[in-house]
Write a protein that holds these residues in place. Structure first.
Motif, PDB file in Angstrom:
ATOM      1  N   ALA A  39       0.837  -1.210   0.000  1.00 32.77           N
ATOM      2  CA  ALA A  39       0.000   0.000   0.000  1.00 32.77           C
ATOM      3  C   ALA A  39       0.865   1.250   0.000  1.00 32.77           C
ATOM      4  O   ALA A  39       1.950   1.280   0.582  1.00 32.77           O
ATOM      5  CB  ALA A  39      -0.914   0.004   1.226  1.00 32.77           C
ATOM      6  N   ARG A  40       0.365   2.288  -0.637  1.00 29.06           N
ATOM      7  CA  ARG A  40       1.010   3.597  -0.547  1.00 29.06           C
ATOM      8  C   ARG A  40       0.599   4.263   0.768  1.00 29.06           C
ATOM      9  O   ARG A  40      -0.400   3.875   1.378  1.00 29.06           O
ATOM     10  CB  ARG A  40       0.614   4.463  -1.740  1.00 29.06           C
ATOM     11  CG  ARG A  40       0.966   3.850  -3.088  1.00 29.06           C
ATOM     12  CD  ARG A  40       0.576   4.757  -4.236  1.00 29.06           C
ATOM     13  NE  ARG A  40       1.494   5.880  -4.349  1.00 29.06           N
ATOM     14  CZ  ARG A  40       1.283   6.946  -5.129  1.00 29.06           C
ATOM     15  NH1 ARG A  40       0.142   7.045  -5.812  1.00 29.06           N
ATOM     16  NH2 ARG A  40       2.164   7.917  -5.203  1.00 29.06           N
ATOM     17  N   MET A  41       1.395   5.253   1.193  1.00 32.71           N
ATOM     18  CA  MET A  41       1.182   5.818   2.524  1.00 32.71           C
ATOM     19  C   MET A  41       1.005   7.332   2.475  1.00 32.71           C
ATOM     20  O   MET A  41       1.859   8.059   1.974  1.00 32.71           O
ATOM     21  CB  MET A  41       2.361   5.484   3.443  1.00 32.71           C
ATOM     22  CG  MET A  41       2.573   3.993   3.640  1.00 32.71           C
ATOM     23  SD  MET A  41       3.416   3.571   5.192  1.00 32.71           S
ATOM     24  CE  MET A  41       4.793   4.696   5.211  1.00 32.71           C
ATOM     25  N   ALA A 194     -16.306  -1.146  -1.744  1.00 39.22           N
ATOM     26  CA  ALA A 194     -14.944  -1.162  -2.264  1.00 39.22           C
ATOM     27  C   ALA A 194     -14.774  -2.219  -3.347  1.00 39.22           C
ATOM     28  O   ALA A 194     -14.033  -2.012  -4.318  1.00 39.22           O
ATOM     29  CB  ALA A 194     -13.956  -1.410  -1.125  1.00 39.22           C
ATOM     30  N   ALA A 195     -15.465  -3.353  -3.200  1.00 39.64           N
ATOM     31  CA  ALA A 195     -15.327  -4.439  -4.173  1.00 39.64           C
ATOM     32  C   ALA A 195     -15.804  -4.030  -5.558  1.00 39.64           C
ATOM     33  O   ALA A 195     -15.281  -4.508  -6.571  1.00 39.64           O
ATOM     34  CB  ALA A 195     -16.097  -5.665  -3.686  1.00 39.64           C
ATOM     35  N   PRO A 200      -8.732   4.200  -6.303  1.00 43.11           N
ATOM     36  CA  PRO A 200      -7.983   3.942  -5.073  1.00 43.11           C
ATOM     37  C   PRO A 200      -8.895   3.904  -3.853  1.00 43.11           C
ATOM     38  O   PRO A 200      -9.858   4.661  -3.754  1.00 43.11           O
ATOM     39  CB  PRO A 200      -7.005   5.113  -5.000  1.00 43.11           C
ATOM     40  CG  PRO A 200      -7.632   6.189  -5.818  1.00 43.11           C
ATOM     41  CD  PRO A 200      -8.388   5.501  -6.902  1.00 43.11           C
ATOM     42  N   VAL A 201      -8.582   3.009  -2.921  1.00 46.73           N
ATOM     43  CA  VAL A 201      -9.342   2.834  -1.694  1.00 46.73           C
ATOM     44  C   VAL A 201      -8.414   3.053  -0.506  1.00 46.73           C
ATOM     45  O   VAL A 201      -7.270   2.579  -0.508  1.00 46.73           O
ATOM     46  CB  VAL A 201      -9.975   1.426  -1.633  1.00 46.73           C
ATOM     47  CG1 VAL A 201     -10.596   1.157  -0.266  1.00 46.73           C
ATOM     48  CG2 VAL A 201     -11.006   1.260  -2.733  1.00 46.73           C
ATOM     49  N   ALA A 217      -5.544  -2.065   1.644  1.00 46.35           N
ATOM     50  CA  ALA A 217      -6.042  -1.543   0.360  1.00 46.35           C
ATOM     51  C   ALA A 217      -4.946  -0.802  -0.406  1.00 46.35           C
ATOM     52  O   ALA A 217      -3.798  -1.228  -0.427  1.00 46.35           O
ATOM     53  CB  ALA A 217      -7.276  -0.670   0.596  1.00 46.35           C
ATOM     54  N   ASP A 218      -5.291   0.353  -1.004  1.00 43.55           N
ATOM     55  CA  ASP A 218      -4.346   1.069  -1.875  1.00 43.55           C
ATOM     56  C   ASP A 218      -3.544   2.134  -1.128  1.00 43.55           C
ATOM     57  O   ASP A 218      -2.372   2.363  -1.427  1.00 43.55           O
ATOM     58  CB  ASP A 218      -5.114   1.733  -3.023  1.00 43.55           C
ATOM     59  CG  ASP A 218      -5.872   0.725  -3.858  1.00 43.55           C
ATOM     60  OD1 ASP A 218      -5.230  -0.170  -4.425  1.00 43.55           O
ATOM     61  OD2 ASP A 218      -7.119   0.824  -3.917  1.00 43.55           O
TER      62      ASP A 218
END
Length: 387
Positions: A39-41, A194-195, A200-201, A217-218
């Protein structure tokens, strides 16, 4: 008098400071990135970076962070003017349609969490080419910000039809990721949305990031983890996680008193000596951000050795027990929290949370910056950031 951050220990001002460790900050960020998996932060730097200094922390992470998240448009503008180019997310969104031209001009991202904000987007007057990345926030049980799950499809339709919409994301916030209830109930409400969502989530705050990998998630949104404290002290300490304290809060002893049995200490005489003892008066009080309700027995470290608070915390001073520390005296360094005394210990004794302690650090407490590992290789814009 305005005082810049200084680099020498206890200069010619009142002997108190917060030591901010860049190496610890960067260690915590990289450790958190490992926990986050792929995941990105968003590095959360709201509330003056949890009391650590907005621009200081942005500078320390400028070459690492995927993005920054905060509340105030003014602070976001400061980041852009200092050369920060990563995505910057406004966690509470915008408070008026008048904010939107500045948000667009500064290339900021914003949360949308009310139907009224959707109306404000529709009424905004922006250049034809303007695009604003958006995160629609869903209220899944926190009942603070966000629209209800049933309203999400219509809201997304409106966002996608807005001519200035950039990338659209979906997010929620967990109320009890640090507690026994966890995230299960809220995740059950959010997961179906979300599904079906293409974009992006973002779900996980620090506690969810640490405890519930299924929420990563993302994008994840670490806050207190970056500053070296546990977001879920009932389950794991900062040391258990491998975090390092970014803030070390220190002051010096400015007076030593010799007490006899029956002598009392401080306002209200809340502590009574049971034997002969030495007590040091420390240049730190609740006006500096030390918790007023910290009781006698709250741990401190004097010249690196643990001791305890005695008596009531006053505005500018506290008293600490020196009876078992014969080497300690006038000028000794007292650590209120940091390396030898954890933030979590002090918070627990004071009946509060670690978040509140660091956020309450007073502006009158100067900062000492230490450690710069990696900063010499950071972009010039990062190193030039204002303190």
């Amino acid at each position: 008098m305005s005082r810049p951050p200084h680099t020498e220990s206890f200069p010619l001002f009142r002997p108190i400071h917060a030591r901010i460790d860049f190496d610890a900050l960067r260690h915590n960020y990289l450790l958190t990135r490992e926990l986050a998996g792929g995941a990105r932060m968003w590095a959360v730097i709201k509330a003056n970076a949890y009391g650590h200094g907005l621009m200081r922390i942005a500078r320390g992470l400028a070459d690492l962070a995927d993005g920054f998240a905060l509340l105030d448009l003014e602070d976001a503008v400061r980041l852009r003017e200092a050369g920060i180019t990563q995505p910057v997310l406004l966690l509470e969104g915008f408070f008026s349609p008048r904010d939107l031209p500045e948000i667009a001009a500064r290339r900021l991202s914003t949360v949308v969490h009310t139907l009224e904000q959707l109306d404000w987007l529709a009424s905004a007057r922006l250049p034809a080419a303007a695009r604003i990345p958006l995160f629609l926030k869903v209220n899944t049980g926190m009942n603070r910000l966000g629209i209800g799950p049933a309203e999400v499809p219509a809201a997304l339709t409106r966002l996608r039809a807005w001519p200035h919409a950039g990338q659209i994301g979906l997010m929620t916030h967990f109320a009890d990721a640090d507690g026994e209830r966890g995230v299960e109930a809220q995740l059950a409400r959010f997961a179906p949305l979300a599904a079906r969502f293409e974009g992006p989530v973002s779900m996980a705050n620090s506690a969810a990031l640490l405890r519930f990998p299924q929420t990563h998630a993302d994008w994840v949104r670490p806050g207190i983890l970056l500053y070296g404290a546990s977001p879920a002290t009932a389950f794991s300490s900062a040391a258990d996680i491998g975090l390092k304290p970014v803030m070390r809060f220190e002051a010096r002893i400015i007076s030593v008193q010799h007490l006899q049995p029956g002598d009392r200490v401080g306002y209200g005489g809340m502590y009574t000596a049971e034997r002969s003892m030495r007590v040091g008066t420390v240049a730190c009080g609740y006006a500096d951000g030390y918790p007023r309700h910290a009781p006698s027995g709250t741990p401190v470290a004097v010249d690196g050795l643990r001791s305890r608070l005695v008596g009531r915390v006053s505005m500018d001073m506290i008293a600490v027990d020196l009876s078992e520390l014969p080497q300690a005296g006038l000028g000794s360094v007292v650590e209120l929290w940091g390396e030898h005394v954890s933030l979590d210990e002090v918070a627990q004794r004071a009946g509060t949370v670690n978040y509140e302690l660091v956020c309450a650090l007073a502006l009158r407490v100067p900062a000492v910056e230490v450690g710069a590992a990696g900063l010499e290789d950071a972009p010039a814009s990062a190193v030039a950031l204002a303190r």
